[in-house]
Design an enzyme around this catalytic site. Sequence first.
Site, PDB file in Angstrom:
ATOM      1  CE  LYS A 271      64.172  -1.614  -8.855  1.00  0.00           C
ATOM      2  NZ  LYS A 271      65.168  -2.618  -9.293  1.00  0.00           N
TER       3      LYS A 271
ATOM      4  CD  GLU B 259      63.712  -5.865  -9.332  1.00  0.00           C
ATOM      5  OE1 GLU B 259      63.245  -4.786  -9.763  1.00  0.00           O
ATOM      6  OE2 GLU B 259      64.920  -6.025  -9.121  1.00  0.00           O
TER       7      GLU B 259
ATOM      8  CE  LYS C 132      70.078  -5.899  -9.271  1.00  0.00           C
ATOM      9  NZ  LYS C 132      69.826  -5.836  -7.806  1.00  0.00           N
TER      10      LYS C 132
ATOM     11  CE  LYS D 212      65.157  -0.743  -4.762  1.00  0.00           C
ATOM     12  NZ  LYS D 212      65.554  -2.133  -5.055  1.00  0.00           N
TER      13      LYS D 212
ATOM     14  CB  SER E 120      65.823   2.180  -8.820  1.00  0.00           C
ATOM     15  OG  SER E 120      65.343   1.540  -7.668  1.00  0.00           O
TER      16      SER E 120
ATOM     17  CG  ASP F 295      63.216  -4.431  -6.332  1.00  0.00           C
ATOM     18  OD1 ASP F 295      64.384  -4.140  -6.637  1.00  0.00           O
ATOM     19  OD2 ASP F 295      62.909  -5.503  -5.782  1.00  0.00           O
TER      20      ASP F 295
ATOM     21  CG  ASP G 128      67.439  -8.412  -8.127  1.00  0.00           C
ATOM     22  OD1 ASP G 128      67.346  -7.220  -7.790  1.00  0.00           O
ATOM     23  OD2 ASP G 128      68.531  -8.998  -8.186  1.00  0.00           O
TER      24      ASP G 128
ATOM     25  N   GLY H 277      70.651  -2.844 -11.491  1.00  0.00           N
ATOM     26  CA  GLY H 277      71.745  -1.983 -11.047  1.00  0.00           C
ATOM     27  C   GLY H 277      72.057  -2.167  -9.574  1.00  0.00           C
TER      28      GLY H 277
HETATM   29  C1  SMG Z   1      70.807  -0.674  -2.625  1.00  0.00           C
HETATM   30  S1  SMG Z   1      69.593  -1.400  -3.690  1.00  0.00           S
HETATM   31  C2  SMG Z   1      70.530  -2.302  -4.845  1.00  0.00           C
HETATM   32  C3  SMG Z   1      69.655  -3.408  -5.436  1.00  0.00           C
HETATM   33  C4  SMG Z   1      68.454  -2.853  -6.181  1.00  0.00           C
HETATM   34  N1  SMG Z   1      68.873  -1.968  -7.241  1.00  0.00           N
HETATM   35  C5  SMG Z   1      68.085  -0.962  -7.654  1.00  0.00           C
HETATM   36  O1  SMG Z   1      67.010  -0.685  -7.173  1.00  0.00           O
HETATM   37  C6  SMG Z   1      68.652  -0.105  -8.742  1.00  0.00           C
HETATM   38  C7  SMG Z   1      69.843   0.625  -8.220  1.00  0.00           C
HETATM   39  C8  SMG Z   1      70.518   1.406  -9.344  1.00  0.00           C
HETATM   40  O2  SMG Z   1      69.864   2.297  -9.892  1.00  0.00           O
HETATM   41  O3  SMG Z   1      71.675   1.059  -9.670  1.00  0.00           O
HETATM   42  C9  SMG Z   1      67.588  -3.987  -6.717  1.00  0.00           C
HETATM   43  O4  SMG Z   1      67.227  -4.857  -5.907  1.00  0.00           O
HETATM   44  O5  SMG Z   1      67.234  -4.025  -7.903  1.00  0.00           O
HETATM   45 MG    MG Z   2      65.868  -5.738  -7.294  1.00  0.00          MG
END
Ligand code: SMG
Ligand code: MG
Length: 365
Positions: A159, A211, A260, A161, A133, A186, A236, A288
């Site tokens: 991925k 996402e 998750k 953001k 991510s 995402d 998610d 994650g």
């Molecule tokens: C602080 S962002 C945590 C939630 C986010 N998680 C990620 O982007 C992956 C984070 C990781 O690599 O654990 C999601 O919405 O999927």
């Molecule tokens: Mg997410």
Amino acid sequence: MKIERVELLHVAIPLVSPFRTSFGTMTTKDTFLLRVVTDAAEGWSEFAADPEPLYCSEFVGAAELVLDQHLVPRVMPEVTAAEVAHRTEAVKGHKLAKATLETAILDAELRSYGMSIGTYLGATADRVPAGVSVGIKNSIAELLADVEGYLAEGYARIKLKIEPGWDVEPVRAVRERFGDVLLQVDANTAYTLADAEHLRRLDEFDLLLMEQPLEEDDIRGHALLAQRIRTPICLDESITSAKDAATAIALDACRVINIKPARVGGYLEARRIHDVAVAHGIPVWCGGMLETGIGRGPNLALAALPGFVLPGDVSASCRYFAEDVTEPFELKDGFMHVPTGPGIGIDPIPETLKRFTTAVKVLYA
Ligand SMILES: CSCC[C@@H](NC(=O)CCC(=O)O)C(=O)O
Ligand SMILES: [Mg+2]
């Protein structure tokens, strides 16, 4: 198992670099581990959210309180992992806190049997492809440098953001620079249905999925959006149970689910969601929450179930931490190996844990 001691260890682990999402920027993993000592074995888990309720409504302070005053008392003095959800169902919500309690008890139980969580859950692989991510950056150049580095490390999927103002251009730049790399985005609920035409512009980039574009309680909105864009929608934050998954699938609100265990109350419900999705032909992957190795290990086991057909967000420990409270999980040829030891298959390193521990609260002794 008879519970003899429950303690909560607050840890603060610096991130190797700030991680920016549509809801904020993290620089430290600031959470707590739960240690449950029973007459048979001890178990460990971690609370997956943060000190502020920005990803979801739960946060460290509330989780500590609800565990101390409302969840731990309900599992006393004896309990099995399968009973935890039933014994705590009177407590509304608090899925991440419940997941923390259930997982520590499941870990202790499995350690007492000498069984790995992968075996228990039904893992069918000994390694899983790892995605990564990538946060929102200050510039396209910075983003491309990060993505280049992750691809060089061997990550199977990128991925990005996104948020309003940081979406089409960064995706275009990554597509143009790195070709047909597996790519997804995402939004963490940052858009509304009014953004549908704008989000449709992402269709040209052949993304694996988009996402959680809309708010977590907007299942209808995601179903309407799905009719207006080609990119598969992945949920998610909206999916907190197998029932949510069944509803979202039935309403065509998603074609992919990010599972998750923390968000859905634990690994037992995570497996139920996997089973519902597989029954409907919906691919899933393991998300994650920047977990330490205590959460990363069992997530890898879950990601090894047969329905987890897309690379997840369980990256190498070094993606976030220069040093972790456990031995690091490492990327090998684009894969992460599933721990095979009893329980969650990983233990805190006592000296390192001590160094990263900022407070200890004994909930039961
Ligand atoms: C602080 S962002 C945590 C939630 C986010 N998680 C990620 O982007 C992956 C984070 C990781 O690599 O654990 C999601 O919405 O999927
Ligand atoms: Mg997410």
